[in-house]
Design a protein around this motif. Structure first.
Motif: not given
Length: 345
Positions: A41-55
């Motif tokens: 999850k630390k590798e998945l540096l995502v700015s948008t909440a939705e993309l983060k949740e999906m990933c």
């Protein structure tokens, strides 16, 4: 029975050592896999909440982490073989993380291609967020894996692991095509199985062996072990599609038939029931094809033949890994081949 509790690594036979030394592979690998999903999850540096949740949706820590487990056990087995080091290097652990990320990205994309609605007993990303966003989420996980791969800073490792991504794509293309010739059909199926499932395990094992040991013979042992275990794993998966109930498997059964795919049990059954040939060619698209094909498979020895083939691949994996010097990790990798054969989901 000779009872031995010291940590001597040079023991030629697993039967002569105490049970606590030859632990469950999942216990033995647990230390190195601690916080695996948090680190992903630390590798998945995502700015948008939705993309983060999906990933993060499939990285819920509920999976068995089968692939990272093999990778860290192989890393330690190779390190012990080379210089008796019992520690997993940071770069080797990164390979385990990257392997799980590539695998998960491929699941997200596969579910879109197959229009699947359940995975591991829960709704798929494409069902919740839609196909377009699911494709992008899979791409994003792959890009994060690529960044982590570049950080290892070793061009050989980069080329070994990018081969996996190429194989996944080629394997998916093979799955979309079909062969008319029956003999070619089985070779086509095994090649697809290698590319879609086994290449990831084979090349991840090879990558950690390169990081841990300079001997090309060891790299080949690691690769062959991963390749053979990977093919056996998928063969058993294809058997479970016919023998397991949907609740147990976490996805619908006869799923492959519904997708028009002829897997091992079908191809073996076809030898006893040649009338299945026409169904294979039309990808089980006529009403009643799926049910009839399933009936033929269960009346034939297709399930037993596919299981027997998986046993042969596991035997080969064991033969390869046995070339390394003895260690608890080597024994655990041998034990994993048994677990691949006896799993029921």
């Amino acid at each position: 029975r000779f009872h031995h509790t010291s940590t001597s690594h040079l023991c030629s036979c697993s039967k002569t050592v105490s049970d606590e030394k030859y632990q469950d592979p999942f216990q033995l690998g647990r230390k190195d896999l601690k916080n695996l999903y948090e680190d992903i999850k630390k590798e998945l540096l995502v700015s948008t909440a939705e993309l983060k949740e999906m990933c993060e949706y499939y990285f819920d820590g509920k999976g068995k982490a089968f692939r990272p487990m093999i990778v860290v056990l192989m890393a330690r087995a190779c390190n012990i073989h080379h210089n008796n080091s019992r520690e997993v290097q940071a770069s080797q652990r990164s390979v385990a993380i990257i392997a799980e990320m590539i695998h998960t990205a491929s699941l997200v994309h596969d579910d879109v291609i197959d229009d699947a609605n359940s995975r591991r007993g829960k709704m798929t990303v494409n069902q919740i967020w839609g196909e377009r966003k699911a494709v992008l989420a899979g791409d994003f996980i792959l890009s994060a894996a690529s960044v982590a791969l570049a950080r290892i800073g070793n061009t050989t490792i980069i080329s070994v692991l990018t081969q996996v991504i190429e194989d996944l794509v080629r394997g998916e293309f093979l799955q979309l095509g079909s062969k008319e010739n029956e003999n070619e059909r089985f070779a086509h199926y095994l090649e697809k199985t290698f590319k879609k499932t086994a290449s990831l395990i084979a090349n991840s094992c090879k990558a950690v062996s390169i990081l841990g040991c300079p001997d090309p013979k060891v790299h080949e042992i690691a690769y062959q072990y991963g390749k053979n275990v990977g093919i056996a794993f998928q063969l058993i998966d294809d058997v479970l599609d016919f023998t397991s109930c949907a609740d147990h498997l976490g996805k619908p059964t006869a799923a492959d038939l519904k997708l028009g795919l002829a897997t091992g049990p079908v191809l073996f059954a076809c030898r006893q029931f040649p009338e299945m040939n026409a169904m294979i060619m039309r990808r089980f698209s006529k009403p009643g094809d799926v049910e009839l094909a399933r009936k033929y498979v269960l009346q034939s020895d297709g399930v037993q033949q596919t299981t027997y083939l998986a046993q042969r691949y596991c035997h080969e994996a064991t033969r390869e890994i046995s070339k390394l010097r003895p260690s608890p990790e080597r024994e655990a990798l041998i034990q994993l081949t048994e677990m691949v054969l006896t799993r029921d989901k």
